[in-house]
Every structure is written in structure tokens, then in C-alpha cells.
Design a protein around this motif. Structure first.
Motif, mmCIF file in Angstrom:
data_model
loop_
_atom_site.group_PDB
_atom_site.id
_atom_site.type_symbol
_atom_site.label_atom_id
_atom_site.label_comp_id
_atom_site.label_asym_id
_atom_site.label_seq_id
_atom_site.Cartn_x
_atom_site.Cartn_y
_atom_site.Cartn_z
ATOM 1 N N GLY A 5 0.822 -1.207 0.000
ATOM 2 C CA GLY A 5 0.000 0.000 0.000
ATOM 3 C C GLY A 5 0.850 1.248 0.000
ATOM 4 O O GLY A 5 0.546 2.223 -0.656
ATOM 5 N N GLY A 6 1.956 1.218 0.755
ATOM 6 C CA GLY A 6 2.854 2.367 0.792
ATOM 7 C C GLY A 6 3.499 2.608 -0.560
ATOM 8 O O GLY A 6 3.684 3.739 -0.980
ATOM 9 N N GLY A 7 3.836 1.522 -1.252
ATOM 10 C CA GLY A 7 4.437 1.648 -2.579
ATOM 11 C C GLY A 7 3.456 2.242 -3.568
ATOM 12 O O GLY A 7 3.814 3.072 -4.399
ATOM 13 N N ALA A 8 2.196 1.796 -3.467
ATOM 14 C CA ALA A 8 1.170 2.338 -4.354
ATOM 15 C C ALA A 8 0.956 3.812 -4.050
ATOM 16 O O ALA A 8 0.777 4.621 -4.960
ATOM 17 C CB ALA A 8 -0.133 1.560 -4.204
ATOM 18 N N SER A 9 0.989 4.167 -2.771
ATOM 19 C CA SER A 9 0.822 5.560 -2.383
ATOM 20 C C SER A 9 1.993 6.403 -2.876
ATOM 21 O O SER A 9 1.808 7.517 -3.352
ATOM 22 C CB SER A 9 0.701 5.665 -0.862
ATOM 23 O OG SER A 9 0.621 7.010 -0.471
ATOM 24 N N ALA A 10 3.201 5.860 -2.774
ATOM 25 C CA ALA A 10 4.381 6.573 -3.263
ATOM 26 C C ALA A 10 4.310 6.748 -4.778
ATOM 27 O O ALA A 10 4.665 7.802 -5.309
ATOM 28 C CB ALA A 10 5.652 5.831 -2.861
ATOM 29 N N ALA A 11 3.842 5.705 -5.465
ATOM 30 C CA ALA A 11 3.709 5.794 -6.925
ATOM 31 C C ALA A 11 2.668 6.851 -7.292
ATOM 32 O O ALA A 11 2.875 7.636 -8.220
ATOM 33 C CB ALA A 11 3.314 4.439 -7.514
ATOM 34 N N ALA A 12 1.550 6.870 -6.561
ATOM 35 C CA ALA A 12 0.512 7.869 -6.837
ATOM 36 C C ALA A 12 1.038 9.274 -6.591
ATOM 37 O O ALA A 12 0.771 10.192 -7.369
ATOM 38 C CB ALA A 12 -0.716 7.601 -5.971
ATOM 39 N N THR A 13 1.803 9.447 -5.527
ATOM 40 C CA THR A 13 2.383 10.749 -5.230
ATOM 41 C C THR A 13 3.363 11.160 -6.317
ATOM 42 O O THR A 13 3.353 12.312 -6.778
ATOM 43 C CB THR A 13 3.086 10.732 -3.856
ATOM 44 O OG1 THR A 13 2.105 10.424 -2.863
ATOM 45 C CG2 THR A 13 3.727 12.067 -3.539
ATOM 46 N N GLY A 130 -4.477 10.468 -25.141
ATOM 47 C CA GLY A 130 -4.078 11.856 -25.396
ATOM 48 C C GLY A 130 -2.776 12.208 -24.701
ATOM 49 O O GLY A 130 -1.902 12.865 -25.283
ATOM 50 N N VAL A 131 -2.628 11.770 -23.463
ATOM 51 C CA VAL A 131 -1.382 12.034 -22.723
ATOM 52 C C VAL A 131 -0.214 11.327 -23.400
ATOM 53 O O VAL A 131 0.874 11.888 -23.532
ATOM 54 C CB VAL A 131 -1.513 11.598 -21.242
ATOM 55 C CG1 VAL A 131 -0.174 11.665 -20.526
ATOM 56 C CG2 VAL A 131 -2.540 12.466 -20.529
ATOM 57 N N ARG A 132 -0.445 10.113 -23.855
ATOM 58 C CA ARG A 132 0.624 9.386 -24.554
ATOM 59 C C ARG A 132 0.982 10.066 -25.868
ATOM 60 O O ARG A 132 2.153 10.092 -26.263
ATOM 61 C CB ARG A 132 0.207 7.937 -24.768
ATOM 62 C CG ARG A 132 0.159 7.172 -23.456
ATOM 63 C CD ARG A 132 -0.390 5.777 -23.623
ATOM 64 N NE ARG A 132 -0.410 5.086 -22.338
ATOM 65 C CZ ARG A 132 -0.897 3.876 -22.157
ATOM 66 N NH1 ARG A 132 -1.408 3.212 -23.184
ATOM 67 N NH2 ARG A 132 -0.869 3.327 -20.963
ATOM 68 N N ALA A 133 -0.004 10.628 -26.558
ATOM 69 C CA ALA A 133 0.277 11.374 -27.789
ATOM 70 C C ALA A 133 1.088 12.632 -27.470
ATOM 71 O O ALA A 133 2.042 12.968 -28.197
ATOM 72 C CB ALA A 133 -1.025 11.736 -28.504
ATOM 73 N N ALA A 179 5.074 10.885 -20.480
ATOM 74 C CA ALA A 179 5.058 9.439 -20.703
ATOM 75 C C ALA A 179 4.882 8.686 -19.382
ATOM 76 O O ALA A 179 4.109 7.733 -19.302
ATOM 77 C CB ALA A 179 6.346 8.988 -21.404
ATOM 78 N N ALA A 180 5.571 9.136 -18.354
ATOM 79 C CA ALA A 180 5.422 8.496 -17.042
ATOM 80 C C ALA A 180 3.986 8.597 -16.549
ATOM 81 O O ALA A 180 3.423 7.633 -16.020
ATOM 82 C CB ALA A 180 6.384 9.135 -16.032
ATOM 83 N N VAL A 181 3.377 9.744 -16.746
ATOM 84 C CA VAL A 181 1.976 9.921 -16.343
ATOM 85 C C VAL A 181 1.057 9.081 -17.224
ATOM 86 O O VAL A 181 0.137 8.423 -16.741
ATOM 87 C CB VAL A 181 1.578 11.417 -16.398
ATOM 88 C CG1 VAL A 181 0.078 11.588 -16.220
ATOM 89 C CG2 VAL A 181 2.337 12.196 -15.343
ATOM 90 N N GLY A 182 1.323 9.067 -18.519
ATOM 91 C CA GLY A 182 0.471 8.331 -19.459
ATOM 92 C C GLY A 182 0.492 6.830 -19.250
ATOM 93 O O GLY A 182 -0.484 6.152 -19.546
ATOM 94 N N TRP A 183 1.589 6.318 -18.734
ATOM 95 C CA TRP A 183 1.661 4.870 -18.526
ATOM 96 C C TRP A 183 1.430 4.480 -17.082
ATOM 97 O O TRP A 183 1.145 3.334 -16.788
ATOM 98 C CB TRP A 183 2.996 4.321 -19.025
ATOM 99 C CG TRP A 183 2.872 3.960 -20.466
ATOM 100 C CD1 TRP A 183 2.491 2.736 -20.953
ATOM 101 C CD2 TRP A 183 3.069 4.784 -21.602
ATOM 102 N NE1 TRP A 183 2.436 2.786 -22.318
ATOM 103 C CE2 TRP A 183 2.800 4.029 -22.750
ATOM 104 C CE3 TRP A 183 3.449 6.118 -21.775
ATOM 105 C CZ2 TRP A 183 2.906 4.533 -24.044
ATOM 106 C CZ3 TRP A 183 3.549 6.614 -23.056
ATOM 107 C CH2 TRP A 183 3.276 5.824 -24.157
ATOM 108 N N ARG A 184 1.499 5.434 -16.139
ATOM 109 C CA ARG A 184 1.258 5.112 -14.730
ATOM 110 C C ARG A 184 0.063 5.845 -14.147
ATOM 111 O O ARG A 184 -0.424 5.474 -13.104
ATOM 112 C CB ARG A 184 2.497 5.494 -13.899
ATOM 113 C CG ARG A 184 3.694 4.662 -14.115
ATOM 114 C CD ARG A 184 3.628 3.350 -13.436
ATOM 115 N NE ARG A 184 3.315 3.557 -12.032
ATOM 116 C CZ ARG A 184 3.198 2.595 -11.148
ATOM 117 N NH1 ARG A 184 3.393 1.364 -11.521
ATOM 118 N NH2 ARG A 184 2.906 2.841 -9.908
ATOM 119 N N GLY A 185 -0.400 6.899 -14.791
ATOM 120 C CA GLY A 185 -1.406 7.814 -14.256
ATOM 121 C C GLY A 185 -2.593 7.192 -13.569
ATOM 122 O O GLY A 185 -2.656 7.114 -12.354
#
Length: 191
Positions: A5-13, A130-133, A179-185
Motif C-alpha cells: 500500500g505504501g508503494g502504491a501511495s508513493a507511486a501515486a504521489t 491523449g497524454v501518450r500522444a 510518458a510516465a503519467v500516461g503509462w502510470r497515471g
């Protein structure tokens, strides 16, 4: 399991911070293009602007071109921010996050629950695409810029220098962030 859960929270942050920074930079760049529709600011003359920013010509590009680029950068800024969870996404998902009752939204819209869910998924998928584009365009401009504007097309020496030092690296950084947002967002922020 607590570490997951902490990792997911860190990824979201990380996605939110990256998305916020990329979105802000795109918004500022879009605003600057809008300003260029009426003035060469922060440069003094249209000729100096052509030399430093365009690399060719006698002055500021047509106002319509500047405003079109400003609009595209504004749209890109919103897409990245919404995908990162910094701004509410449009449609039913955005309404739910803003505090509206999902049942009320469906009742007002006259949409069945499963149709609302499918529409939200389609919108999220379109936003992510759109973000990936945006990422692809920025990365292409950043990587190809020094080649295209340095060898293929005739540009001023000042523009080529600024392009290699600032314009192209900025595009690469913003493209990588998008790209980071488009693939992890959405998966990281539960959008």
C-alpha cells in the motif's frame, strides 16, 4: 502487505508531482505562446524574436499560429493534469471525485449504471491516449529537434544554440514526464 500500500501511495504521489510539474510547464509555455500572438516579449523586437525563438523569418509568427499552439499546449496541460489526478477529469468520473452523487449524476443524465461506467472507461482511455500522444510529440520534438533544426532546415546560429541547450532538452524532459503519467497515471492514482 502493508508495504504494498505504501508503494502504491508513493507511486501515486510521484505521478501527481510529475504530472503537476509537466502540466504547469505546458501551461506556462502555452501562455507564453498566447502572449506572442500580440508581442515578441520578452525579447525587444520581432527581428530578435525571429532570431532566437523561430530561427528564421522576420518576426513573430502569425497570431493565429501562436494561438493555435497556445491552445494545443493548454489542452496538453489539462490532459496531463487530469490523468495524474491533479485536476478533476471531465465527465462522470470527474463529477464523482468532485463530490456529486453518482446516482444523482446518472439520474440527471438518464444513463444506466453500466452505460455510465463504460463511458467513464472510454473517457479515461481517450485521456490516457491523449497524454501518450502528448508524450510522443514532445519526445519527437526533443530528440529530432537538434537534427531537423540544425542540419535539415536553415536556422540562425542563435536559434540552433538555444535549441540544443534549452528547447530540445525541455521537450525531452516534459515528454518523459508526460510518458510516465500516461503509462502510470490512472492505475497509480485510482482516477
Amino acid at each position: 502487505m502493508a508495504g504494498t500500500g505504501g508503494g502504491a501511495s508513493a507511486a501515486a504521489t510521484a505521478v501527481r508531482v510529475t504530472g503537476g510539474a509537466v502540466s504547469a510547464a505546458l501551461a506556462v509555455t502555452g501562455a507564453l505562446h498566447a502572449v506572442w500572438a500580440v508581442t515578441p516579449w520578452p525579447l525587444r523586437t520581432p527581428e530578435e524574436f525571429a532570431d532566437a525563438v523561430v530561427g528564421t523569418g522576420d518576426g513573430v509568427p502569425p497570431a493565429g499560429a501562436c494561438l493555435a499552439v497556445a491552445g494545443l499546449l493548454g489542452a496538453a496541460s489539462y490532459l496531463v493534469a487530469a490523468e495524474a489526478g491533479v485536476l478533476p477529469a471531465g465527465g462522470s468520473q470527474g463529477s464523482r471525485r468532485a463530490g456529486a452523487s453518482p446516482a444523482g449524476v446518472r439520474a440527471v443524465a438518464g444513463v444506466r449504471r453500466d452505460e455510465a461506467r463504460r463511458t467513464g472507461v472510454r473517457r479515461a482511455g481517450a485521456r490516457r491516449a491523449g497524454v501518450r500522444a502528448v508524450a510522443g510529440v514532445l519526445l519527437a520534438r526533443g530528440v529530432a529537434g537538434p537534427v531537423l533544426f540544425g542540419r535539415v532546415s536553415a536556422r540562425t546560429e542563435r536559434f540552433r544554440r538555444l535549441n540544443v541547450r534549452y528547447y530540445s532538452p525541455l521537450c525531452v524532459v516534459l515528454g518523459a514526464g508526460a510518458a510516465a503519467v500516461g503509462w502510470r497515471g490512472s492505475s497509480a492514482t485510482n482516477c
